[in-house]
Design a protein around this motif. Structure first.
Motif, PDB file in Angstrom:
ATOM      1  N   ILE A  45     -51.992  -8.388 -27.244  1.00 45.03           N
ATOM      2  CA  ILE A  45     -52.447  -9.391 -26.274  1.00 45.03           C
ATOM      3  C   ILE A  45     -51.528  -9.411 -25.054  1.00 45.03           C
ATOM      4  O   ILE A  45     -51.992  -9.422 -23.900  1.00 45.03           O
ATOM      5  CB  ILE A  45     -52.515 -10.779 -26.934  1.00 45.03           C
ATOM      6  N   ASP A  46     -50.222  -9.412 -25.267  1.00 49.56           N
ATOM      7  CA  ASP A  46     -49.282  -9.452 -24.142  1.00 49.56           C
ATOM      8  C   ASP A  46     -49.446  -8.233 -23.243  1.00 49.56           C
ATOM      9  O   ASP A  46     -49.490  -8.350 -22.008  1.00 49.56           O
ATOM     10  CB  ASP A  46     -47.847  -9.516 -24.658  1.00 49.56           C
ATOM     11  N   GLY A  47     -49.522  -7.055 -23.850  1.00 53.49           N
ATOM     12  CA  GLY A  47     -49.662  -5.837 -23.050  1.00 53.49           C
ATOM     13  C   GLY A  47     -50.977  -5.779 -22.314  1.00 53.49           C
ATOM     14  O   GLY A  47     -51.044  -5.363 -21.145  1.00 53.49           O
ATOM     15  N   LEU A  48     -52.038  -6.207 -22.986  1.00 51.85           N
ATOM     16  CA  LEU A  48     -53.365  -6.191 -22.378  1.00 51.85           C
ATOM     17  C   LEU A  48     -53.425  -7.126 -21.182  1.00 51.85           C
ATOM     18  O   LEU A  48     -53.894  -6.743 -20.093  1.00 51.85           O
ATOM     19  CB  LEU A  48     -54.398  -6.592 -23.427  1.00 51.85           C
ATOM     20  N   LEU A  49     -52.955  -8.361 -21.348  1.00 46.59           N
ATOM     21  CA  LEU A  49     -53.055  -9.336 -20.264  1.00 46.59           C
ATOM     22  C   LEU A  49     -52.138  -8.977 -19.099  1.00 46.59           C
ATOM     23  O   LEU A  49     -52.468  -9.251 -17.938  1.00 46.59           O
ATOM     24  CB  LEU A  49     -52.732 -10.727 -20.795  1.00 46.59           C
ATOM     25  N   GLU A  50     -51.002  -8.354 -19.399  1.00 45.69           N
ATOM     26  CA  GLU A  50     -50.130  -7.911 -18.306  1.00 45.69           C
ATOM     27  C   GLU A  50     -50.828  -6.888 -17.435  1.00 45.69           C
ATOM     28  O   GLU A  50     -50.790  -6.970 -16.195  1.00 45.69           O
ATOM     29  CB  GLU A  50     -48.831  -7.337 -18.881  1.00 45.69           C
ATOM     30  N   LYS A  51     -51.486  -5.932 -18.062  1.00 46.67           N
ATOM     31  CA  LYS A  51     -52.155  -4.890 -17.288  1.00 46.67           C
ATOM     32  C   LYS A  51     -53.378  -5.438 -16.568  1.00 46.67           C
ATOM     33  O   LYS A  51     -53.652  -5.058 -15.415  1.00 46.67           O
ATOM     34  CB  LYS A  51     -52.531  -3.723 -18.201  1.00 46.67           C
ATOM     35  N   ARG A  67     -56.197 -17.009 -19.131  1.00 48.12           N
ATOM     36  CA  ARG A  67     -56.251 -18.376 -19.653  1.00 48.12           C
ATOM     37  C   ARG A  67     -57.145 -18.459 -20.890  1.00 48.12           C
ATOM     38  O   ARG A  67     -56.793 -19.111 -21.888  1.00 48.12           O
ATOM     39  CB  ARG A  67     -56.764 -19.331 -18.573  1.00 48.12           C
ATOM     40  N   ALA A  68     -58.298 -17.779 -20.833  1.00 48.17           N
ATOM     41  CA  ALA A  68     -59.235 -17.843 -21.955  1.00 48.17           C
ATOM     42  C   ALA A  68     -58.642 -17.230 -23.218  1.00 48.17           C
ATOM     43  O   ALA A  68     -58.763 -17.790 -24.320  1.00 48.17           O
ATOM     44  CB  ALA A  68     -60.533 -17.135 -21.583  1.00 48.17           C
ATOM     45  N   ILE A  69     -57.984 -16.068 -23.075  1.00 50.81           N
ATOM     46  CA  ILE A  69     -57.395 -15.412 -24.249  1.00 50.81           C
ATOM     47  C   ILE A  69     -56.212 -16.228 -24.781  1.00 50.81           C
ATOM     48  O   ILE A  69     -56.052 -16.398 -26.000  1.00 50.81           O
ATOM     49  CB  ILE A  69     -56.961 -13.978 -23.898  1.00 50.81           C
ATOM     50  N   ARG A  70     -55.385 -16.756 -23.876  1.00 51.95           N
ATOM     51  CA  ARG A  70     -54.240 -17.561 -24.328  1.00 51.95           C
ATOM     52  C   ARG A  70     -54.705 -18.840 -25.033  1.00 51.95           C
ATOM     53  O   ARG A  70     -54.088 -19.270 -26.020  1.00 51.95           O
ATOM     54  CB  ARG A  70     -53.356 -17.910 -23.130  1.00 51.95           C
ATOM     55  N   ARG A  72     -57.458 -19.180 -26.784  1.00 53.07           N
ATOM     56  CA  ARG A  72     -57.906 -18.776 -28.123  1.00 53.07           C
ATOM     57  C   ARG A  72     -56.707 -18.452 -29.015  1.00 53.07           C
ATOM     58  O   ARG A  72     -56.705 -18.769 -30.216  1.00 53.07           O
ATOM     59  CB  ARG A  72     -58.833 -17.566 -28.018  1.00 53.07           C
ATOM     60  N   GLN A  73     -55.718 -17.819 -28.428  1.00 48.28           N
ATOM     61  CA  GLN A  73     -54.517 -17.497 -29.193  1.00 48.28           C
ATOM     62  C   GLN A  73     -53.814 -18.778 -29.659  1.00 48.28           C
ATOM     63  O   GLN A  73     -53.370 -18.869 -30.817  1.00 48.28           O
ATOM     64  CB  GLN A  73     -53.568 -16.659 -28.331  1.00 48.28           C
ATOM     65  N   ALA A  74     -53.734 -19.784 -28.779  1.00 49.70           N
ATOM     66  CA  ALA A  74     -53.094 -21.048 -29.140  1.00 49.70           C
ATOM     67  C   ALA A  74     -53.869 -21.775 -30.234  1.00 49.70           C
ATOM     68  O   ALA A  74     -53.271 -22.487 -31.064  1.00 49.70           O
ATOM     69  CB  ALA A  74     -52.970 -21.935 -27.901  1.00 49.70           C
ATOM     70  N   ARG A  75     -55.188 -21.587 -30.242  1.00 49.71           N
ATOM     71  CA  ARG A  75     -56.005 -22.207 -31.285  1.00 49.71           C
ATOM     72  C   ARG A  75     -56.013 -21.383 -32.565  1.00 49.71           C
ATOM     73  O   ARG A  75     -56.750 -21.699 -33.508  1.00 49.71           O
ATOM     74  CB  ARG A  75     -57.444 -22.387 -30.779  1.00 49.71           C
ATOM     75  N   LYS A  76     -55.237 -20.298 -32.570  1.00 53.44           N
ATOM     76  CA  LYS A  76     -55.065 -19.435 -33.743  1.00 53.44           C
ATOM     77  C   LYS A  76     -56.358 -18.738 -34.166  1.00 53.44           C
ATOM     78  O   LYS A  76     -56.569 -18.444 -35.338  1.00 53.44           O
ATOM     79  CB  LYS A  76     -54.479 -20.226 -34.923  1.00 53.44           C
ATOM     80  N   THR A  92     -62.608  -7.419 -26.527  1.00 56.05           N
ATOM     81  CA  THR A  92     -63.585  -6.991 -25.516  1.00 56.05           C
ATOM     82  C   THR A  92     -64.633  -8.071 -25.294  1.00 56.05           C
ATOM     83  O   THR A  92     -64.954  -8.428 -24.151  1.00 56.05           O
ATOM     84  CB  THR A  92     -64.260  -5.681 -25.953  1.00 56.05           C
ATOM     85  N   ALA A  93     -65.182  -8.606 -26.386  1.00 63.79           N
ATOM     86  CA  ALA A  93     -66.218  -9.632 -26.272  1.00 63.79           C
ATOM     87  C   ALA A  93     -65.696 -10.874 -25.561  1.00 63.79           C
ATOM     88  O   ALA A  93     -66.374 -11.451 -24.699  1.00 63.79           O
ATOM     89  CB  ALA A  93     -66.749  -9.981 -27.662  1.00 63.79           C
ATOM     90  N   HIS A  94     -64.472 -11.304 -25.896  1.00 63.10           N
ATOM     91  CA  HIS A  94     -63.932 -12.517 -25.293  1.00 63.10           C
ATOM     92  C   HIS A  94     -63.614 -12.325 -23.816  1.00 63.10           C
ATOM     93  O   HIS A  94     -63.813 -13.244 -23.003  1.00 63.10           O
ATOM     94  CB  HIS A  94     -62.681 -12.955 -26.055  1.00 63.10           C
ATOM     95  N   LEU A  95     -63.131 -11.151 -23.443  1.00 64.59           N
ATOM     96  CA  LEU A  95     -62.876 -10.876 -22.024  1.00 64.59           C
ATOM     97  C   LEU A  95     -64.179 -10.837 -21.235  1.00 64.59           C
ATOM     98  O   LEU A  95     -64.276 -11.401 -20.134  1.00 64.59           O
ATOM     99  CB  LEU A  95     -62.135  -9.545 -21.880  1.00 64.59           C
TER     100      LEU A  95
END
Length: 371
Positions: A45-51, A67-70, A72-76, A92-95
């Motif tokens: 996730i970190d590498g993907l969002l950075e790029k 923001r959307a991925i973070r 979801r990540q915070a909601r586990k 892919t689906a969430h992006l």
């Protein structure tokens, strides 16, 4: 849609059934999946969002995706995902829920992914093998045919770099040069190199013509694409042009359809296309994950915009399997009007029109089924 180096890489991914990358295609077979733990998921996730934040063509959209991925990540939401392949699919689906961009994709690989090719020059052996694969496939020029009534048909299922496909395109154009009209079938075309698009487009104009611009966010630069002033073989600038599309028509062939229609040069027949207007390159995220990230966007000089997310809408909307007969009839009827003062030719065209009308009616009836 991309520079020459990127075209070599991306074509290997999109021109099915070509291997998904020349360099990795010959790697030893690995286990089909890997098990992910929390640290591995977080690293992806970190590498993907950075790029995405650094490369994606629209910075504001890149922030929205982060923001959307973070969130979801915070909601586990990802904590229970242990399959590498499933994690790539979910990301892919969430992006895409946020950006609606069919070019943006996260891919899992069982084999270890090498460093991004952009950091090193392309291997000459890889390029040679890729070019040879294109030659064996006739650079995706699948069919050239003379239909009833003197209408020409050209089916192109992908676009290799124009400098490779020149002789093939010239031969096809020479075959079609005496046609009453030309039908260009892009229904199975899923993408390719912009120079291949520009080369084919060049045959349909007498003079050098501005096709589109590509804005590159990373370089903050715009590149113009024009038809070539000189091409080998015969020009096709005086024939009516009908372009067949389907929902599978995506990316590079969409640019050809969109730009030629915007210039008043083509009539689009078939279905709304897939809606991918962004130039894309693959980027390594980790040993087993890569992402195809759009870095540029198309700007048509006539409309000032592109077809991203909405597709190229046809002038004549019909199911894809009816597009060829529909376009053929349109071309025959226009030729019939053009040759009204030639009784012999007009009679031949009338018979062709009657035959194709019958075929189209039968096809429609078969789709409708029994009543």
């Amino acid at each position: 849609m991309m520079n020459a180096r990127a075209a070599l890489l991306v074509l290997a991914l999109i021109l099915s059934p070509l291997p998904a990358g020349i360099a990795t295609a010959q790697a030893p077979a690995d286990p089909p999946d890997i098990a992910l733990d929390e640290a591995a998921r977080a690293a992806v996730i970190d590498g993907l969002l950075e790029k995405i934040g650094r490369i994606y063509v629209f910075p504001d959209m890149a922030k929205a995706m982060e923001r959307a991925i973070r969130d979801r990540q915070a909601r586990k939401e990802y904590d229970a995902v242990t399959s590498g392949r499933e994690f790539a699919r979910i990301l892919t689906a969430h992006l895409r829920e946020v950006c609606k961009d069919g070019h943006l994709d996260v891919e899992y690989s069982a084999a270890v992914i090498p460093e991004d090719p952009g950091r090193r020059p392309p291997d000459p052996g890889d390029v040679a093998r890729f070019r040879e694969a294109g030659r064996r496939r006739n650079y995706e020029y699948r069919k050239v045919e003379r239909l009833d009534g003197g209408v020409g048909l050209l089916q192109v299922d992908g676009f290799y770099p124009g400098e490779w496909a020149g002789d093939t395109v010239a031969a096809a154009a020479s075959f079609l040069a005496n046609s009453e009209a030309i039908i260009l079938d892009l229904r199975q075309n899923g993408g390719g190199a912009p120079t291949g698009v520009a080369l084919l487009a060049s045959y349909f104009f007498d003079e050098e013509t501005h096709l589109e611009d590509q804005f590159n966010r990373a370089e903050n630069a715009t590149r113009q694409y024009w038809t070539y002033p000189v091409v080998p073989g015969r020009k096709l600038a005086n024939q009516d042009l009908y372009i067949l599309t389907s929902g599978r028509t995506f990316s590079a062939p969409e640019s050809l359809a969109y730009d030629l229609r915007a210039l008043g040069r083509a009539t689009i027949v078939g279905e709304t296309t897939g809606g991918g207007a962004h130039g894309t390159t693959p980027h390594r995220i980790s040993d087993h994950f890569r992402a195809s990230i759009p870095f540029s966007r198309s700007i048509n000089p006539v409309t000032g915009t592109d077809w991203e997310g909405i597709g190229v809408k046809p002038d004549v909307a019909v199911p894809a399997d009816q597009a060829l007969l529909t376009a053929h009839l349109l071309a025959l009827k226009k030729a019939r009007t053009r040759h009204a003062d030639d009784p012999g030719l007009a009679g031949d065209l009338d018979r062709a029109i009657a035959g194709k009308t019958s075929e189209l009616n039968e096809l429609k009836a078969s789709r409708a089924g029994p009543r």
